[in-house]
Design a protein around this motif. Sequence first.
Motif, mmCIF file in Angstrom:
data_model
loop_
_atom_site.group_PDB
_atom_site.id
_atom_site.type_symbol
_atom_site.label_atom_id
_atom_site.label_comp_id
_atom_site.label_asym_id
_atom_site.label_seq_id
_atom_site.Cartn_x
_atom_site.Cartn_y
_atom_site.Cartn_z
ATOM 1 N N CYS A 1 0.825 -1.214 0.000
ATOM 2 C CA CYS A 1 0.000 0.000 0.000
ATOM 3 C C CYS A 1 0.858 1.262 0.000
ATOM 4 O O CYS A 1 0.542 2.251 -0.680
ATOM 5 N N ASP A 2 1.948 1.250 0.771
ATOM 6 C CA ASP A 2 2.831 2.413 0.813
ATOM 7 C C ASP A 2 3.462 2.680 -0.549
ATOM 8 O O ASP A 2 3.631 3.839 -0.956
ATOM 9 N N VAL A 3 3.827 1.621 -1.252
ATOM 10 C CA VAL A 3 4.382 1.788 -2.600
ATOM 11 C C VAL A 3 3.356 2.467 -3.501
ATOM 12 O O VAL A 3 3.683 3.377 -4.272
ATOM 13 N N ILE B 1 9.348 4.630 -6.961
ATOM 14 C CA ILE B 1 9.721 3.856 -8.147
ATOM 15 C C ILE B 1 10.398 4.787 -9.149
ATOM 16 O O ILE B 1 9.775 5.698 -9.689
ATOM 17 N N ARG B 2 11.670 4.567 -9.384
ATOM 18 C CA ARG B 2 12.403 5.358 -10.370
ATOM 19 C C ARG B 2 12.564 4.605 -11.679
ATOM 20 O O ARG B 2 12.688 5.199 -12.741
ATOM 21 N N SER B 3 12.590 3.267 -11.567
ATOM 22 C CA SER B 3 12.666 2.428 -12.765
ATOM 23 C C SER B 3 12.253 1.010 -12.372
ATOM 24 O O SER B 3 12.423 0.614 -11.207
ATOM 25 N N SER C 1 1.668 7.702 -6.414
ATOM 26 C CA SER C 1 0.371 8.015 -7.026
ATOM 27 C C SER C 1 0.493 8.918 -8.250
ATOM 28 O O SER C 1 -0.445 9.030 -9.040
ATOM 29 N N ASP C 2 1.647 9.557 -8.429
ATOM 30 C CA ASP C 2 1.856 10.424 -9.579
ATOM 31 C C ASP C 2 2.314 9.671 -10.822
ATOM 32 O O ASP C 2 2.402 10.246 -11.908
ATOM 33 N N LEU C 3 2.614 8.371 -10.667
ATOM 34 C CA LEU C 3 3.084 7.561 -11.786
ATOM 35 C C LEU C 3 1.918 6.845 -12.453
ATOM 36 O O LEU C 3 0.854 6.673 -11.852
ATOM 37 N N PRO C 4 2.098 6.381 -13.714
ATOM 38 C CA PRO C 4 1.046 5.621 -14.395
ATOM 39 C C PRO C 4 0.635 4.404 -13.566
ATOM 40 O O PRO C 4 1.492 3.701 -13.018
ATOM 41 N N SER C 5 -0.635 4.144 -13.466
ATOM 42 C CA SER C 5 -1.148 3.073 -12.610
ATOM 43 C C SER C 5 -0.631 1.704 -13.027
ATOM 44 O O SER C 5 -0.415 0.843 -12.176
#
Length: 347
Positions: free
Chosen positions: A22-24, A168-170, A29-33
């Motif tokens: 859930c924390d991830v 998540i950066r990559s 939340s700004d990244l593509p789902s």
Amino acid sequence: MKVRAVAAKAPSLKITNERIICDVGRLNSDLPSDVVSRYQRELSLLLKKTGAKDRYYRDRSKNETALAMVKQVIAAALRDAEMEKGEIDLLVFCGVGRGFLEPANAYFCAKAMSMECNCFDVSDACMSWVRALEISYHMLKNGAYRNILIVNAEFTVYEYGYPDIFRIRSPEQLAYTFPAYTIGEAASATVVSRSDDEWRFCFEANPELVSLCTIPLKGYKNFCEDDENLGLNGVNGFVSFGIELFDAAVEKMVDLSRSEIVDLEGPDIWFPHAAAADPCRRAAERLGIDRAKFYQEVFPPYGNIVSASIPMGMRMALDEGRLRRGDRVVLCPVSAGMVFSIVEFTF
């Protein structure tokens, strides 16, 4: 050397696998789902594969601190050893978690407990507690001290990555970031005293694998050769290539156990460093040892608590009646560096 007492304690904020997932999601939340969902699925599978279930962090809403828990475990260890704090000649602080580069963290522990004794720190990643045991053994044996208190405070979550480590950066970062999601926190205190009991320590290092597990400090590039594995999660960011680490750990630990322990079925209980459940199972199977002799109960409820892992395991085994006085014990930790160890003694 005799282990007079061992105490261990984790903080109160329980972090489940579901909370991690859930924390991830929340922190990305700004990244593509679809990117986030894929990362979460892969993370969930890895957590299940390693046997991780829970881990504990300091609860900041309750103002939990590392020092408060260190004081609690020291008091518990002295009580179990039936000793007064004035009987301690030396306090050794060990581990990755620390509040100071200077002076030794041991002095702060001694001050907090109003203890007047010699102090110093020992640092060797997850091997730190075992290194402190070896140093203590030789100091006690040569008569330098009578009673030594070994303390660690493996509180590293907020200091070395959280919550940035959840960003998540990559997609590729999971390969070297996943072990950070299994880290928990804990403190331990161990009292050892002079005795005629013999211990045997064996260490074998492989510095070629040093960059597989690191937490770099500011300016780290001045202290190492160029290596593409270093600094992938930034300064103070935990990087660990878990698959490569565990493969090397199993291979070397099997070889070291076979070469150093004459009767593999002889020991009553084995305590590995609990960084995952699967490597212990693999090692036990290859050595032909009853898996019940490998104490693996630390990792599922507490996660990887770094150098507090084995003392926590010993405390749990004592409470469960699986560790008794007179038992033949093997410690078999593997640590970043990399370094592998076999320690034999009678409890």
